[in-house]
Design an enzyme around this catalytic site. Sequence first.
Site, short mmCIF file in Angstrom:
data_model
loop_
_atom_site.label_atom_id
_atom_site.label_comp_id
_atom_site.label_asym_id
_atom_site.label_seq_id
_atom_site.Cartn_x
_atom_site.Cartn_y
_atom_site.Cartn_z
N LYS A 191 0.87 -1.18 0.00
CA LYS A 191 0.00 0.00 0.00
C LYS A 191 0.91 1.22 0.00
O LYS A 191 1.62 1.48 0.96
CB LYS A 191 -0.91 0.03 1.22
CG LYS A 191 -1.82 1.26 1.25
CD LYS A 191 -2.61 1.35 2.55
CE LYS A 191 -3.54 2.57 2.55
NZ LYS A 191 -2.80 3.85 2.50
N GLY B 159 5.47 3.53 10.93
CA GLY B 159 4.63 4.72 11.06
C GLY B 159 4.34 5.04 12.51
O GLY B 159 5.13 4.73 13.41
N SER B 160 3.20 5.62 12.75
CA SER B 160 2.84 6.10 14.09
C SER B 160 2.41 4.95 15.00
O SER B 160 2.02 3.87 14.54
CB SER B 160 1.71 7.11 14.00
OG SER B 160 0.51 6.47 13.57
N ARG B 161 2.46 5.22 16.31
CA ARG B 161 1.96 4.24 17.26
C ARG B 161 0.47 3.99 17.03
O ARG B 161 0.02 2.84 17.05
CB ARG B 161 2.19 4.71 18.69
CG ARG B 161 1.79 3.67 19.74
CD ARG B 161 1.72 4.20 21.16
NE ARG B 161 2.95 4.80 21.63
CZ ARG B 161 3.29 4.89 22.92
NH1 ARG B 161 2.50 4.37 23.85
NH2 ARG B 161 4.40 5.49 23.28
N GLN B 162 -0.28 5.05 16.80
CA GLN B 162 -1.71 4.91 16.56
C GLN B 162 -1.98 4.01 15.37
O GLN B 162 -2.84 3.11 15.42
CB GLN B 162 -2.33 6.30 16.34
CG GLN B 162 -3.83 6.27 16.07
CD GLN B 162 -4.38 7.66 15.77
OE1 GLN B 162 -3.63 8.61 15.59
NE2 GLN B 162 -5.69 7.78 15.71
N GLY B 163 -1.26 4.24 14.26
CA GLY B 163 -1.48 3.43 13.06
C GLY B 163 -1.07 1.99 13.27
O GLY B 163 -1.79 1.07 12.83
N GLU C 223 6.94 -0.92 13.22
CA GLU C 223 7.96 -0.05 13.83
C GLU C 223 7.28 1.28 14.06
O GLU C 223 6.83 1.91 13.12
CB GLU C 223 9.17 0.06 12.90
CG GLU C 223 10.36 0.73 13.54
CD GLU C 223 10.52 2.15 13.08
OE1 GLU C 223 10.10 3.06 13.84
OE2 GLU C 223 11.05 2.37 11.98
N CYS D 29 13.01 7.95 12.67
CA CYS D 29 12.53 7.18 13.82
C CYS D 29 13.60 7.03 14.88
O CYS D 29 13.30 6.66 16.02
CB CYS D 29 12.03 5.82 13.37
SG CYS D 29 13.10 5.00 12.18
N GLU E 131 6.84 10.60 21.71
CA GLU E 131 7.58 10.99 20.50
C GLU E 131 6.98 12.24 19.89
O GLU E 131 5.76 12.37 19.74
CB GLU E 131 7.54 9.86 19.47
CG GLU E 131 8.32 10.18 18.21
CD GLU E 131 8.23 9.10 17.16
OE1 GLU E 131 9.14 9.01 16.31
OE2 GLU E 131 7.24 8.34 17.17
#
Length: 536
Positions: free
Chosen positions: A185, A242-246, A266, A303, A395
Amino acid sequence: MTINGEMLIGFFEVRGTEGAQRAFNPATHSEIAEPVFGMGGAEEVERAASLASTAFDVYRNVPLAKRAAFLDAIADNILDLGDELIERAHAETGLPVPRLQGERARTVGQLRLFAKVVRDGHFLGSAIDHAQPERQPLPRADLRLAKVPVGSVAVFGASNFPLAFSVAGGDTASALAAGAPVIVKAHGAHLGTSKLVGCAIQKAVKEQGLPEGTFSLLFGAGRTLGEALVSHPAIKAVGFTGSRQGGIALMRIANARPEPIPVYAEMSSINPVFLFPGALANRADAIARAFADSLTMGAGQFCTNPGLVIAIDGPDLDRFVEATADALASKEAQTMLTPGIFDAYCTGTRKLAAIDGVTKVAEGAPARERPNAARAALYVADAARFFASLELESEMFGPASVVIRARDADELIRIAEHIEGQLTVTLQIDAADFGDAQRLLPVLERKAGRVLANGFPTGVEVCHAMVHGGPFPSTSNPMFTSVGATAIERFLRPVCYQDLPDALLPDALKDANPLGVWRFIDGAVVEPVQAATRSV
């Protein structure tokens, strides 16, 4: 090559019908007029996943030499794109051309590394324990182990590395090396760059005569396509940066499936830097200059950006803070990858400055009429405030860092115990600091995937010994790395063959060792020439 707005599903270019999107240039804060990219949805996921499922058993049984040649061909095709790739990536990300040229070299390098990994065959983990029919009280069967790919893999391109962590990045390279078809994606921040690289992979699939579903590239706005991809039963593992949320969202989807699958995400890391007294006393100014360079590299969009500094309070730490402030003052603001990332950074720095007990002590130079440009920032707080404020250990994606003043070495250890899992931790130490550093190391080994001395964490070497991973929330699984040769382990699983006739065994386990790989035989490591001549 003319970039069009169509996805790559197998050997075909497919126009998505679930909305449209243009690429965006953050440096000019304007859309790139052409092309308009068609977004996909569940229908395109189904088509790509069906092709990948059909391709799986064919691709995984391709001879290792051919699989390695495929990876090398992808690298060659990316290089053949020439300046067009760099210019498009520059337009879509605002990243400097030299940085992108270096990133292309890294992307090509990691593809070639995995080609070598495939040729070596060590990743197969071949092990043979011969039968012991006379063993008492019970005989032992003939047992042989080799690793096989888990199945088709979904990869999500990262925003901050349009080449090295994207369509042909480390997740894709390691999955293809393992023998797994890949569906990528593309990240919405660099659609044109993704299409160019996707065409390079598609071309290599055709050149090497591999099955059509070995690779597909999908475009999708929002979460719909990604959710459909992770939910699809043909997908057996996910690679995400990507982000923690994602990352957590994808983990929840993967765990809610009838057949849960691993998500190798990650995510979030502030990469603490511990400044020890001896190092500060001897070279505070030099450490400060190197820290400022690391903090502002790539507008802090790494990162491994050093977002937290911890040291014992005193005049030498004051000298470090002052020298860092001087160094940052000359660092001009840099364009961030997207307006959304820039807005999030500005919001984060404002919130940080508003916390009681946190002082902003330095700021970078403003940009000269440049949109979406982030100014570096440095903040200072004491340990008590750090323990009381979750925001100080979250972060903040961008060129900002917080210095925490500790009372003594015991408080340094308390802070280390308190922090979450990290990709990296760094020690600035001299010989006089080794005793205190030795006390701290056991804690840091529990907290991070990479421990550095007298350097800075930005810059991740692609090699056999690298670990780019760590305890949650830096990654979703601390047992693996997303960079380096052992990243292939994420997409493999062991299979044991008991008493199978030699003719039915995979080549890695046949008595004649036709692959010529090192094997673990009856408890001993056996080199290929010995393995090939050893009698059963």
